[in-house]
Every structure is written in structure tokens, then in C-alpha cells.
Enzyme design. Sequence first.
Site, short mmCIF file in Angstrom:
data_model
loop_
_atom_site.label_atom_id
_atom_site.label_comp_id
_atom_site.label_asym_id
_atom_site.label_seq_id
_atom_site.Cartn_x
_atom_site.Cartn_y
_atom_site.Cartn_z
N LYS A 1 14.98 111.78 2.84
CA LYS A 1 16.26 111.32 2.16
C LYS A 1 16.26 112.12 0.91
O LYS A 1 15.41 112.76 0.21
CB LYS A 1 16.30 109.76 1.71
CG LYS A 1 17.66 109.59 1.52
CD LYS A 1 17.33 107.64 1.35
CE LYS A 1 18.72 107.36 1.00
NZ LYS A 1 18.86 106.03 1.05
N SER B 1 21.62 103.28 4.10
CA SER B 1 22.51 104.83 3.37
C SER B 1 21.37 105.92 3.96
O SER B 1 21.50 106.55 3.97
CB SER B 1 22.26 104.81 1.82
OG SER B 1 21.23 104.45 1.28
N SER C 1 19.21 99.70 2.26
CA SER C 1 19.21 101.39 2.85
C SER C 1 18.16 101.79 4.09
O SER C 1 18.32 103.05 4.08
CB SER C 1 19.53 102.17 1.95
OG SER C 1 21.22 101.41 1.93
#
Lengths: 484, 100
Positions: free
Chosen positions: A79, A154, A178
Site C-alpha cells: 500500500k 482504503s 481498510s
Amino acid sequence: MTAPPGPALTIAAAVRAGERTAREVVEEHLAEIEAREATIHAFNLVLADEARAAADAVDAKVAAGIDPGPLAGVPVALKDNLCTRGIPTTCSSRILDGWRPPYDATVVDRLRETGAIVIGKANLDEFAMGSSTENSAFGPTRNPADPTRVPGGSSGGSAAAVAAGFAPLALGSDTGGSIRQPAALCGVVGLKPTYGTVSRYGLVAFASSLDQIGPFARSVADAAALFEVIAGHDPLDSTSIPEAIPPVSETLDRGVDGLRVGVIAELLELGIAPDVASRTRHAAEALARAGAKVDEVSVPAAVYGLSAYYLIAPAEASSNLARFDGMRYGLRVERPTAEETMVATRTAGFGAEVKRRIMLGTYALSAGYYDAYYGKAQRVRTLIVRDFARAYEQFDVLLSPTSPTTAFEIGAKTSDPLTMYLNDVCTIPSNLAGDPAISVPFGVGDDGLPVGVQLLAPALGEPTLFRAAAALEALAPTTEGAEQ
Amino acid sequence: MSERITREEVAHVAKLARLELSESELEVFTSQLAKVLDHAADVEALDVGDVPPTAHPYPLRNVFRDDVVGPTLDRDEVLAEAPAADTGMFSVPRILGEEP
């Protein structure tokens, strides 16, 4: 070991045994990325040359008879809020566009030591604020199961990369769901570990008392292996717990005979779509048939989780994001004075959702409102911690849906922030309590889209959590929707 | 419920957060923040009695290390990524200015 190794562990075993080269593995995954990334947009940056070089280094070790590590040759997506030294880390924000960190996150160091290959920086909602990856300054990621739909957020890029076969493993971060929510929407496994088990050094902070880094994988066994790599005390993170992390892989295949499973009553009501609720009940029934003692349990304070979170998380974020001021790193929109520069930089650099949360947080902490909002929310947090503790007196693990719905269409929920926030209703309580929780794919909804079921355990309960998750994975209906 | 947060309060908060909002943004953000705070009102209304706050899920205290010099970030590497640098330092616009 009777639990079958997942795709990542299979690759690692083959590379270590010299049956496959790491280079060949990387080329295969880069080809997959080449074929579909233009549609999916899982990555902000694909690291093709770096991946090839890292793969060659692994192959050189194997050729020299040196152990290349337990995850040798396995591509991993990171990420893009995880610092990678010398490699752009943007948090999908214009304010950090092009910025290259001068250090690696601890989890990145640990990953590299295993011979894993970092293949790209995955897209996310800006600064990890969102549930759909539509808040990225660089465009949304699309769900590999249906590209007209969101992958969740996210950590949408990480989830999509694993679901699309771009990498068997990914790392994401989870502050209110997330990792787990995009895992559910994309049909992969995603774990939020116990708070403090995984170092946050090098994770760009959103809400410091809630953030945790965790693994995505296509199998529970792979997720367990990656968790074991990244977990463990780090002196560079003063919130990192000093205790040794109990191993999880060796107890994966213990089954659920006699395990006490509590289905959280409140989380089957709060606006959960009927097909998702139905799948969750099927999961509970499947566990019961496999020998678990399944019953309903009430966690009353869970209902207040969303409200408490949307006071606590923005408050912590408003403090954490104060550092983005155009002085030391990232974007600078130059003005005659430092203060004007800060205003111009932040105004140009942050997207709308980030601004919204910064203002919400600033307000909740401001003089005259602190006690009523932030102070109260922290006490509601205690109620949630206590309600979970009470539930764990009678149950070993808890069960709930991960996400209220299957993947929604891109653009469907962007006009009203509150509608988007409701996606996190099932996942938020574990962040507030600091307890671990995992999403396991369990069939599809009425629309044929992936459904994830969430298992929760008390702090440091990862061994039991993974054991239950492995059992649930084995019981899951095939994606053709065959009923159990 | 439209008085949950006023336009003036949003403008004030934006200033504290070093953000500049246009008129239309001020309008939109005020109504959006009001809606979120409405939802959060159920927390405000709860009777939590004398329940203590939880700031952190894990009760760690006094995490210290020995005061020993060790490796740190490479200064040149850090400054190479700065918007502006000069003589081994971050170069920033004038700080002491007129009160805005």
C-alpha cells in the site's frame, strides 16, 4: 501440516527448491499486470526493474546454495502509505506526489529479508481515508470481479492486486476496516492484527491509536505466513507491544471442534443487505456442522462504534496531518511567508475527504467541544472494549458480516460522506478495541459479487482466529454458489 | 439540526487547520460536517457515567530506551527531498510576519 499451502507458499517452496526461478515468477506476474492493470489501476507505481533485480538476487542465492528466505520469489504489493526508501510514496495524495522517503518501513525491511519481491506501490484512498479508493488523487482502482465497481477501501489497490493475480500477497493498513472491507469486496483474505503486534514505523500515520498494517492473500495459510513475517516487537515503534507474538501457522488445521463462536446480534441488523446477512448465517451454520458451538451474542456498544470512530479518528488525523506543511517534504506552494505557504500548500495538496476529516477532527478537539465530542467518544470506546471483553468470557471467537453490502458501483456513494462511512459499521469496533479480526471470502451475493465474513478474537488471539478462519475457508461455498 | 455547526465555526476551524476554503466549499462542508455531527450526536447524548476514557487499546507506559547515540537518517538524503535546502538546513519562507 495438513492445511494446504496457498499460492504464495507454493511459489516460495518451488523457488527455494530450485524448481522455479524467482525471475520466471516475477515475469509471469508482470505479464498479468501488463494485461489488466490499465483496467484495474491497482498500482500507483509498478516496480518492474526493481522486481527483476530482486528476483535475480534471489536466484543467485539459490544457485550459491544460500537460503533465500521463507517467502523467496513471492511478489508482494505494498500500500502506498508504506515508506519505501528512495521509491516514491505518495499516500495517493498530491501533497506527497513524487516524494521519496529516506527510510524503509520496518515491515518492508522484514519482508525483504524473507526474499519476497516488492512488485509495486498500491493505490489507496488519500491518506487511507475512505472505503472505496475513490478518494485517491490518482484515480480509483476497479474491482477485478467487476470493473464498474469499487474494490473497497482504503486499501483497494492492495486487495485488487491480490484478487487480480498481480501478486499473491499484499500489505495494507486498517484503521476502521481498510484491509477487511476491501478484502470482502474483492473476494480475498484480509487481516487486521492485534494493535501493537505489527510495527507502525514507516506507515504514514492516519489515526495512531487505531492504525495497524496487515496482510492480504488468496488463502488463509498465506495470510498467516505473511503475518508471522511482519509481526513482532520493534524498538522504533513505542506502541509496539513487547510480548512475543504467538505463532499461527502451526495450529491452522486444528479445526473448530468445541470452539465457541458468537454471532454478533447487533451487526446482523445495522443496515446489512439481506444476501450478506444470509451468507453470514450460512457461515455460522457451516461452523456448527463442523463441530463449533455457535450461538448469538449481544455486543450492545458496537452500535456506537461508528459515531465514536468518526470523532476519534479525524481528531487523531488532524494532529497527524499537521506535519504536511510544505516545509520539509512534499509539495510546496510558495508564498511570501511560511504561514501563507502552509495554507496554500495544504489547500492545493489535500483532497476534499482529507480536508473534511481534518476539519471534523480539529472541531472535535477545539476548546469548548473537546469534552462533549472527543472526550465522550473515548469513554464510549471503553464501553466497546468492555462489551467485547464480556463477550469473550463466553466465546472464543465472534462472527459478523465484514461489509454491509457487496461491491457498489463507482460513483454510487460519493455524493454523501455519511453513506460512505456506513460501510465501516462492522469493522470499526475491532479497531476501537484493538482486537484482531479477519475477513474470509464466503460465497457470493445475489449479484454474483464476493461476500466476506468477519471473524473476531480477543487481543493476541491470532492463533484461534486463524484456526477458525482456515476452517471457514474450507467450508466456503464454491464461487458457482453451491449451497452447503 | 442545521445549527449543529455554523458556517462561522467551519471558517474558524479551517483557519486553525491552515486550510483556505472558497465560498461554495464553505457552504458544502458546513452542511456535510453538520450531518456527520448529527450522527455523532448519539455519542454526545449517551450517559457514560464515570467510565474512564480509552486513549490507547494496549496499556503501555514509559517506553524508554538508553540515551545512546545510534544510526539516524542520512542528512543529504533527507534534504535532497526537501522543497528547498541550504547549507545543510531546510530553507523556508520568512516565519515572523504580520499577524494575519
